[in-house]
Every structure is written in structure tokens, then in C-alpha cells.
Design a protein around this motif. Structure first.
Motif, mmCIF file in Angstrom:
data_model
loop_
_atom_site.group_PDB
_atom_site.id
_atom_site.type_symbol
_atom_site.label_atom_id
_atom_site.label_comp_id
_atom_site.label_asym_id
_atom_site.label_seq_id
_atom_site.Cartn_x
_atom_site.Cartn_y
_atom_site.Cartn_z
ATOM 1 N N ALA A 75 23.087 40.852 37.418
ATOM 2 C CA ALA A 75 23.774 41.747 36.473
ATOM 3 C C ALA A 75 24.313 42.973 37.199
ATOM 4 O O ALA A 75 25.439 43.417 36.965
ATOM 5 N N VAL A 76 23.517 43.514 38.105
ATOM 6 C CA VAL A 76 23.961 44.687 38.867
ATOM 7 C C VAL A 76 25.074 44.292 39.840
ATOM 8 O O VAL A 76 26.092 44.981 39.958
ATOM 9 N N ALA A 77 24.897 43.172 40.515
ATOM 10 C CA ALA A 77 25.863 42.723 41.518
ATOM 11 C C ALA A 77 27.236 42.487 40.895
ATOM 12 O O ALA A 77 28.271 42.782 41.490
ATOM 13 N N GLN A 78 27.194 41.962 39.699
ATOM 14 C CA GLN A 78 28.438 41.620 39.047
ATOM 15 C C GLN A 78 29.208 42.854 38.568
ATOM 16 O O GLN A 78 30.430 42.932 38.670
ATOM 17 N N VAL A 79 28.477 43.827 38.055
ATOM 18 C CA VAL A 79 29.133 45.090 37.694
ATOM 19 C C VAL A 79 29.750 45.713 38.948
ATOM 20 O O VAL A 79 30.890 46.199 38.925
ATOM 21 N N ALA A 80 29.021 45.656 40.052
ATOM 22 C CA ALA A 80 29.534 46.209 41.309
ATOM 23 C C ALA A 80 30.830 45.504 41.730
ATOM 24 O O ALA A 80 31.788 46.147 42.161
ATOM 25 N N GLY A 81 30.845 44.183 41.602
ATOM 26 C CA GLY A 81 32.028 43.417 41.987
ATOM 27 C C GLY A 81 33.243 43.775 41.150
ATOM 28 O O GLY A 81 34.355 43.958 41.677
ATOM 29 N N ILE A 82 33.039 43.898 39.864
ATOM 30 C CA ILE A 82 34.157 44.243 38.974
ATOM 31 C C ILE A 82 34.666 45.649 39.290
ATOM 32 O O ILE A 82 35.872 45.879 39.407
ATOM 33 N N GLN A 125 38.893 49.336 42.897
ATOM 34 C CA GLN A 125 39.045 50.317 43.979
ATOM 35 C C GLN A 125 39.799 49.747 45.180
ATOM 36 O O GLN A 125 39.864 50.402 46.232
ATOM 37 N N THR A 126 40.339 48.549 45.056
ATOM 38 C CA THR A 126 40.947 47.886 46.212
ATOM 39 C C THR A 126 41.947 48.779 46.953
ATOM 40 O O THR A 126 41.899 48.902 48.174
ATOM 41 N N CYS A 157 47.195 48.186 50.767
ATOM 42 C CA CYS A 157 47.264 47.580 49.431
ATOM 43 C C CYS A 157 47.912 48.521 48.418
ATOM 44 O O CYS A 157 47.623 49.704 48.397
ATOM 45 N N HIS A 158 48.739 47.954 47.574
ATOM 46 C CA HIS A 158 49.322 48.700 46.466
ATOM 47 C C HIS A 158 48.296 48.844 45.347
ATOM 48 O O HIS A 158 47.493 47.942 45.127
ATOM 49 N N LEU A 159 48.380 49.935 44.625
ATOM 50 C CA LEU A 159 47.587 50.083 43.407
ATOM 51 C C LEU A 159 48.121 49.116 42.360
ATOM 52 O O LEU A 159 49.316 49.128 42.046
ATOM 53 N N ILE A 183 43.588 40.202 47.370
ATOM 54 C CA ILE A 183 42.632 41.112 48.011
ATOM 55 C C ILE A 183 41.632 41.634 46.978
ATOM 56 O O ILE A 183 40.439 41.776 47.264
ATOM 57 N N GLU A 184 42.122 41.878 45.774
ATOM 58 C CA GLU A 184 41.240 42.340 44.701
ATOM 59 C C GLU A 184 40.151 41.301 44.428
ATOM 60 O O GLU A 184 38.986 41.651 44.198
ATOM 61 N N ALA A 185 40.523 40.020 44.422
ATOM 62 C CA ALA A 185 39.540 38.968 44.158
ATOM 63 C C ALA A 185 38.546 38.846 45.314
ATOM 64 O O ALA A 185 37.334 38.696 45.102
#
Lengths: 161, 161, 161, 161, 161, 161
Positions: B57-64, B69-70, B77-79, B113-115
Motif C-alpha cells: 500500500a505504501v509502495a504503490q502510493v509512492a509510485g503514483i 514528479q517525473t 522530460c516535459h511536464l 518515462i512516467e510509467a
């Protein structure tokens, strides 16, 4: 193996572990990782250094800057004022670049995650800079190499066989 | 293979590629990656879901959160205002967790890159949450699975043999 | 000269100006600035490019990354997804480096501040990289060179005499 | 002049200098800079203080907040927990505002860049708040005034003639 | 009441909701909140405006800047390029300041959280600026006042009795 | 009540208070706050824990991460390396969730704002995760509960009657 996942509280929810009373000591962590690519992609990176533009210069700045953002990205990481970050590259001359990051601090908790994040970000920036010519690159073999300092002492990575 | 590393200008220095006139289209990218660990570590993560605290649950919030922030982390990288991020977990019941992230947008440039960053950060957070019991975990096999949308069209990862 | 400082509300307090109904158009801004240093410092930067390490490569990555952070740093700036950032260097061969940044977007408001922040950050990074040998460097002559797009139209900087 | 650009490693690539073993001492840095504008622009800023809205209040908050972001923006800067930031304004009553920032810490490395970034950001925020009436403003004369603490000791800026 | 907590995927884990195909429309949200304090604290804030320093000027800049950071702080929020943010203050002349924030965009999803975060941050900054004289301040009554735009249409807060 | 709003300089402008010479001591702060909602909303959150997805898991990660961003959001706050953050939930079984955050450090200044920001962000994330079914939620009763350490010593919140 110790007995506890330390990041959870009595409500079984995550917490930032209490390190208030841990000793300030010298701490160092070294992490590594690799990116595999087409031979032609690596050739371009080599040439670039000479006549087109330096992919690795950008990737390395990204890795250093990311290591400073560790506590913003990894939820339970403590903010650690890093006292040194150094990133090196090696390649096999064919299709693989190896990144190694060394991170240092003098603080109450270690910098393993900082070193690993430096490696991951350096590798991802290489991917980003070259993706127009090679979308199938593979990031692999990312792990802690060695760490020292703190209560858990010295650690050296041993590949499981 | 196209002919250019597009991220460099006429001074052979990095630039953020000009995408001003690219078309706004639906874009989606799926990336994946794995973390290998001791069998006992995976058991703890399984138990945790039930009675100790939920690492994933924590890891997944971090990933999202990281995927958003990419453009702050990857220099060229473009915003991109992401319109959807979803992360899934699968494990082999023994010693390996596989993370898959799907990212979507409707914009002038892609979200590969975001993924990939979502995957990397999810994996690193698993490492961070479990490192007290297993410092030798290995992050591996991180790559783009598939992407769609934009001029370069559909891409599916094919493992080099 | 228009009649209003537009960034204040009826309570005489700052606000982020309402641009909801402004037209999406191509916008470009070019800014410039200079840093003066000892002759020896510039020699080192020149050499560095060849055999010691490339100060300008780092400075330029910093400038590009900073331009993406404009709305986090300048309180009343709108977040603008930039579509291109390019930074060039020129030096007089003696004691001065000139930085020029070109920033583009297709949005409802302009990118002058983004271009100026790219210039400032590039210059400050040069200072940082060289301060161990030259603390007396001077940053000067930072201004908008030209901008286009939007209701206020074309602007070209004219040095006041 | 010392002999080395210290920010490079043996691969001739940038690194964050190792300050692990430097002494914790009181450190202070003072930086300054100026912005030139139309006389009417300065009049508006003066009036604003009284009846329209306070440009300098916003600029100063921006400067203080930016100084805390130094290590996120300037690639090789160490994170330094600042212990004090103070920004002052002076103007010539005609067309120029001078900003002075004083930054303090008790740490292993100095705060020159923090002070310079505070100045630059304050000046750029003034530009941003007034650009609707004066796009031709000029930021100039940005330099370190004085610093103290640390191995390199006391430094006072001396204008080159 | 609709039937779903939309922020979860088929693995019962959080996701950033897919808004790829939602319509771009004008959206506005207004939020409010209050801070209670000692009468003497409010007197100081009033005086400050005149002769000591303007607490609310700082608080308001903080609120506007925070609204731009919403997607970095609230895990499942989409990044939304805000097109306007305005914050107003009202006080009861005794012991309570009321903050109201109005946020606008033209985007695929609403800005309620942005408005609420602006209010919360403004209130907390007031607390921070005055805590040396009044640690017992109370932040209360923070809620959405009204929002418009998007599929869910117009909403007006109605106090439950 | 002490005599000064300490956050202002001799120009009556905000400054970051000079804490250079304050003693490093153990510091802890506990803050609390509540969110009121429809009974049905609380039921969904309860169910979610079991079969739909865990709102509070996300909210709590958000709260912890936000506390680390305090100095980026609250203009005059010093950066403080936190040594522990823990967030607990309690609800009345009807319509109200109470959040309590405990923050620790060993530093020259206190962590009240860090604890309050953790609470606010946790509450706002609950709002965000549930807003699709309940836009009328109310955040209330946010205050410091207790703090210890530092020159001002022990503080316990006493509700004004």
C-alpha cells in the motif's frame, strides 16, 4: 534476519521509524545497476561524448540531484543531509552501461536508499535521452553493493545462487 | 532506428526537445519491473497485508506520486499533466514481486518515462520498507511493456534473445 | 504603459492573475545574462571541457530543470507546461560568459519568467562550480531579450541610454 | 587561487564534493543585487506599499523560500539546514531597487549560494509582479558581499577595476 | 450519493482516477476556514499591518503557492494548471480570522482540493507566524463553500444541523 | 504572553528567525484534528479497509510525506531533519474521524508546524479520497495537543471555554 518490519505502528499502519536516539556516525553506501541497449545505441553514446552531446553528463547530474530528493520520494525515508555523492560509469564496449553511486553522510541513519535512487535515476535518464532511437532498453541488476556505518554495521552484497 | 539523439542542440549540449507543434493525442504507456528477495521477506509482506501492515500500500502510493514528479527528476522530460495512473502487483509466491504501472495522458508527448519511474519508485519503496530484514534484495527487469499514441505509434517490448 | 499592477486584489493583497479566458497561443521568450570572472577561471572552464570536467554541461542542465520549477519558486506565476527549452553559451575569450535561454509553450500565458529563471540558475551554477577558485564572480545584465505571442504581442529589449 | 575545480571526479564528471569530515562551524553569507526599472514602475511599487498592494512583501517571501530550495536547484550544492535568512531592500528613489540577503547556518559547508539564490529570486519576483507595466527591467550587479566561517575564512567582495 | 469510492482499482488498491476522456470545462471552487486565537494575538496582527510586519501578507503568499503544489502533496490528485487563485481575509474584530480561497481552471477535473489546501496553508502560516505568542490557536470550520463546472455540476455547502 | 512577533525584521518585513545559537535538544510535538462526514461515508471507509481499498492507508502516507515538506510550504519555517513521524486514527463509529500525529526531532527548533501539517494533509487526503460521495465533509478542531523540548518548554493545549 531480525524479527520485525520496523516501519509499522501499533495500528498496523506505516510510520517513519523513530531514530531520535540513534548515534551520529559516518555512513557510506554504494549501489549499482545496469542498462542494456542496442549496440548502436551505445555507439551513439560514445560518439556523443566526442561530437554530439554527452548523454552521461546529463544522466549523472540527474542521479546526484535525485539522491538529494530521496526523502521526498520514498515515503518513510528520513531527510538526510548528504555530505558526498559520486557516480561512475563503466561499459562493456558492446551493449551495457554499469552505473555505480557512492553516497556519504554523518548522520543517525543510513544512505542505502539514496545510493539506489541515484543509480535508478541515472539509468532512467540514459533511457530518456536515448529512447528516440531505442525504446527497448532494459534496466537491470540494481542492488546495494556495500554499506558501512550504523548499528547494523558492514554489509556486502552476495549474489544468491 | 532513427538517425538522431534528439536531446542535443547545435552546441552539442542537452536541450528539452521542442514539442510545441506536436499533436495532442491520447497516450498510454505500460512499464514493469521486479524485485527479488528472500522467501521469508515475501512471507512477511504477505502476512503484513493481513496482520502487520501493508508494505505494498505504501509502495504503490509512492509510485503514483513519483510519476507526477517525473519532469522534476528527469532533466529533459516535459511536464505532462497525467490523466490516470494505476499500479498492479503480482508475485510468484516464492521470492519475487512484479510491479506493473499504466500511465495515461492526452498531451503532445508520451508517458513512457512516467510509467518507468512509477515502477522504479514502487520497487525502491518495497526495498526501503523491508531493508531492515533483507538488504540484499535485487531490482531487475525494468522495462517498457507497451506504449501507444503519438507519431512513433505502437510499441511492444520484445525480449532480445 | 498600462495602468495597473495586475497582481493585487481588492484587499490590496497579491493574487494569481485570472487567465482562465485568455487564448491558447504559441509563446516564446528569450532571456540573457552574464557572469564576469577572473581570466584564469574562464581558462579553467575551457580546459575543463577538454580534460577536467564540463562546468557548462552541469550549469545548463540546472538551467533547464529550473525553468520547469518556475511556478514553485515565483509566487504568482502560473504553472505552464513548457514545450521546449534551449540554452546557449558564448564567451568573450577573456573573462565573461553570456548565457541565452529560449523557452517555448502553447498556453494561455507567457514564459518570460521561465526564460529568466533558466538564465539565472545557469549563471548561479557556474558560480557554484567555480567558487572554490573565484568567489568574486559577478552576475550581471540579466534581462528579457525578446518575447512573442499573447495579447501584449512582440517585445524586444531596448537598452535604456 | 587554489589549484582545483573541486566538483569533478576521476572520470572528469561532476560530483557533490565530499564534506563528510569538515568541521561544523558558524557560517554566514551576505549577497546583493539590483533591478533597474522605469521611474514610474518604482513609483507604483512605492504607492503599492501604501494603497495598492505590496510587491516587495511578495518578493521577499519568495527569496526566503527559494534559499531553502538551493540544494534542489543547484546540482552540486549540499542540503544545508539554514538557521536564519533575512532580506532587506533599499532604493535610490529613482529607478533602482537593491536587495541584500543575509543567510546563516551552523554546518560543514557555506551558504554563499543560498544567499545569492535568495537575491536572484527576490529580484525575479519583483520583475514578475511588475512585468505587466515594465518588461524591460534589468537585473544586475548580483554578487557575494561577504562571507565568514569555514576553512576558506573571511571573504569581502572587491569590485574589479 | 453515488455508489463508488472511485480511487481504488480491481486489486483494492489506490489509483489516480482515469480522467483522460472527461471534458475540458471552466471549473471554480471556493473554500473557507477559520483560526481562533487570543484577542491580543489578533490585535498584534492588526497592528502589524500598520507598524510591525504583515502576517497576512506572508500567509496569503503561502496559500497561493501551496495550491500550486496540490498534486505533489495529495497522492491521488491530478496535476492541474490553475488559471487563477485569490485569497481573502475577514476577521470578527475579536479573536477569529476567516480565510476564503477561490481557485479557477479550465481543465478535465475540479479544483476543490486546491482551494482547500490554499485555505489550510494560509491558516497554518498564520499559526506559524504567531506561535511565539499564542500556541493554543485553533484551526476550524474548513470546508468547501461552492464549486462549479464538470459533470457533478454545481455544489453549495450546507451546514448539517 | 511574550512581547514580540519574532518573524519580522527592522524593515517590518518577514524573516526566518535566527536560531543559529539555540541548543540542540530533543523535541516532540503532537497535533490533532477531525473530519466530519456522512455516516454512509464513514461506513464506506470501514468497509474499504476490508474489501474495497484502504482510504486511511493513503491518507496516512500523505500526512507523513507532507510533514517532511513543511519548510517548503510554510514560508518562515526552518528545515528540520525529522527523526520520527507517527499518525494514528480513531473514529466515533458514526461520522467523525480523529487524526493524531506525533513528530520528533533533535534539533534547534520545534516541530509543532510539522505535526499540524501532517494532520491537515491526512485530513485533506481523506476528503479527496471520498469527495466523489461526500463533498460536504468538514475539517475541524485542528490544534497542537502538546509539545516538549526547547526554551519554551512543555505546552499542553487547553480548550478555551
Amino acid at each position: 534476519m531480525t524479527d520485525q518490519l520496523t516501519h509499522f505502528n501499533d495500528q498496523k499502519r506505516a510510520k517513519m521509524v523513530d531514530v531520535t536516539d540513534k548515534a551520529v556516525t559516518h555512513r557510506v553506501a554504494i549501489a549499482t545497476g545496469q542498462i542494456h541497449m542496442h549496440q548502436e545505441t551505445l555507439s551513439r553514446i560514445h560518439e556523443g561524448k566526442i561530437k554530439k552531446g554527452d548523454v552521461l553528463a546529463v544522466a549523472q547530474v540527474a542521479g546526484i540531484m535525485a539522491s538529494k530528493q530521496t526523502s521526498s520520494l520514498i515515503p518513510m525515508c528520513h531527510l538526510i543531509p548528504l555530505t558526498g555523492v559520486d557516480i561512475h560509469f563503466k561499459d562493456n564496449g558492446i551493449d551495457t552501461i554499469t552505473v555505480k553511486a557512492k553516497v556519504k553522510t554523518k548522520h543517525v541513519t543510513g544512505v542505502e536508499i539514496e545510493a539506489l535512487l541515484a543509480v535508478q535515476t541515472t539509468l532512467l535518464t540514459i533511457y530518456d535521452m536515448c529512447k528516440a532511437i531505442d525504446r527497448g532498453m532494459l534496466i537491470t541488476n540494481v542492488h546495494l553493493v556495500e554499506k558501512d556505518g550504523g548499528k547494523s554495521g558492514h554489509f556486502v552484497y552476495r549474489k544468491e545462487v
